[in-house]
Design a protein around this motif. Structure first.
Motif, PDB file in Angstrom:
ATOM      1  N   LYS A  30       0.832  -1.211   0.000  1.00 52.31           N
ATOM      2  CA  LYS A  30       0.000   0.000   0.000  1.00 52.31           C
ATOM      3  C   LYS A  30       0.861   1.252   0.000  1.00 52.31           C
ATOM      4  O   LYS A  30       0.559   2.222  -0.699  1.00 52.31           O
ATOM      5  CB  LYS A  30      -0.934  -0.007   1.216  1.00 52.31           C
ATOM      6  CG  LYS A  30      -2.068  -0.992   1.106  1.00 52.31           C
ATOM      7  CD  LYS A  30      -2.933  -0.977   2.355  1.00 52.31           C
ATOM      8  CE  LYS A  30      -3.997  -2.040   2.300  1.00 52.31           C
ATOM      9  NZ  LYS A  30      -4.809  -2.083   3.518  1.00 52.31           N
ATOM     10  N   ASN A  33       2.273   1.723  -3.448  1.00 54.08           N
ATOM     11  CA  ASN A  33       1.241   2.242  -4.353  1.00 54.08           C
ATOM     12  C   ASN A  33       1.019   3.739  -4.137  1.00 54.08           C
ATOM     13  O   ASN A  33       0.837   4.488  -5.099  1.00 54.08           O
ATOM     14  CB  ASN A  33      -0.063   1.488  -4.177  1.00 54.08           C
ATOM     15  CG  ASN A  33      -0.019   0.080  -4.729  1.00 54.08           C
ATOM     16  OD1 ASN A  33       0.814  -0.243  -5.575  1.00 54.08           O
ATOM     17  ND2 ASN A  33      -0.882  -0.794  -4.246  1.00 54.08           N
ATOM     18  N   ALA A  34       1.035   4.161  -2.888  1.00 57.39           N
ATOM     19  CA  ALA A  34       0.853   5.592  -2.592  1.00 57.39           C
ATOM     20  C   ALA A  34       1.998   6.404  -3.158  1.00 57.39           C
ATOM     21  O   ALA A  34       1.780   7.485  -3.753  1.00 57.39           O
ATOM     22  CB  ALA A  34       0.745   5.791  -1.087  1.00 57.39           C
ATOM     23  N   GLU A  36       3.901   5.548  -5.694  1.00 57.77           N
ATOM     24  CA  GLU A  36       3.780   5.492  -7.154  1.00 57.77           C
ATOM     25  C   GLU A  36       2.728   6.477  -7.653  1.00 57.77           C
ATOM     26  O   GLU A  36       2.943   7.192  -8.637  1.00 57.77           O
ATOM     27  CB  GLU A  36       3.412   4.071  -7.586  1.00 57.77           C
ATOM     28  CG  GLU A  36       3.382   3.863  -9.090  1.00 57.77           C
ATOM     29  CD  GLU A  36       3.061   2.448  -9.470  1.00 57.77           C
ATOM     30  OE1 GLU A  36       2.763   2.207 -10.654  1.00 57.77           O
ATOM     31  OE2 GLU A  36       3.118   1.557  -8.610  1.00 57.77           O
ATOM     32  N   ASN A  37       1.595   6.548  -6.975  1.00 55.96           N
ATOM     33  CA  ASN A  37       0.534   7.471  -7.382  1.00 55.96           C
ATOM     34  C   ASN A  37       0.977   8.922  -7.224  1.00 55.96           C
ATOM     35  O   ASN A  37       0.662   9.768  -8.055  1.00 55.96           O
ATOM     36  CB  ASN A  37      -0.735   7.202  -6.565  1.00 55.96           C
ATOM     37  CG  ASN A  37      -1.394   5.897  -6.947  1.00 55.96           C
ATOM     38  OD1 ASN A  37      -1.187   5.377  -8.045  1.00 55.96           O
ATOM     39  ND2 ASN A  37      -2.182   5.340  -6.050  1.00 55.96           N
ATOM     40  N   LYS A  40       3.186   9.865 -10.093  1.00 59.11           N
ATOM     41  CA  LYS A  40       2.470  10.053 -11.362  1.00 59.11           C
ATOM     42  C   LYS A  40       1.838  11.437 -11.449  1.00 59.11           C
ATOM     43  O   LYS A  40       1.660  11.975 -12.509  1.00 59.11           O
ATOM     44  CB  LYS A  40       1.382   8.975 -11.504  1.00 59.11           C
ATOM     45  CG  LYS A  40       1.957   7.610 -11.848  1.00 59.11           C
ATOM     46  CD  LYS A  40       0.846   6.595 -12.013  1.00 59.11           C
ATOM     47  CE  LYS A  40       1.416   5.211 -12.319  1.00 59.11           C
ATOM     48  NZ  LYS A  40       0.353   4.209 -12.436  1.00 59.11           N
ATOM     49  N   LYS A  41       1.478  12.015 -10.300  1.00 59.28           N
ATOM     50  CA  LYS A  41       0.831  13.321 -10.276  1.00 59.28           C
ATOM     51  C   LYS A  41       1.886  14.349 -10.498  1.00 59.28           C
ATOM     52  O   LYS A  41       2.050  15.224 -11.090  1.00 59.28           O
ATOM     53  CB  LYS A  41       0.151  13.562  -8.919  1.00 59.28           C
ATOM     54  CG  LYS A  41      -1.043  12.697  -8.747  1.00 59.28           C
ATOM     55  CD  LYS A  41      -1.700  12.962  -7.391  1.00 59.28           C
ATOM     56  CE  LYS A  41      -2.883  12.063  -7.167  1.00 59.28           C
ATOM     57  NZ  LYS A  41      -3.536  12.287  -5.912  1.00 59.28           N
TER      58      LYS A  41
END
Length: 41
Positions: A30, A33-34, A36-37, A40-41
């Motif tokens: 998790k 993933n945070a 990675e997100n 991306k922003k």
């Protein structure tokens, strides 16, 4: 009898350890993933 109890306790500790490791793996996933997100922003 003592051998049976010792074996049962050992199995319980192994199962508890597996659940703990599985939970830690999910937490790390998790967090990854945070990150990675956010990247991306």
């Amino acid at each position: 009898m003592k051998k049976t109890i010792a074996t049962l306790l050992a199995c319980l500790f192994v199962l508890a350890g597996c659940n703990t490791i599985k939970g830690a793996g999910q937490d790390i996933q998790k967090a990854g993933n945070a990150i990675e997100n956010a990247a991306k922003k």
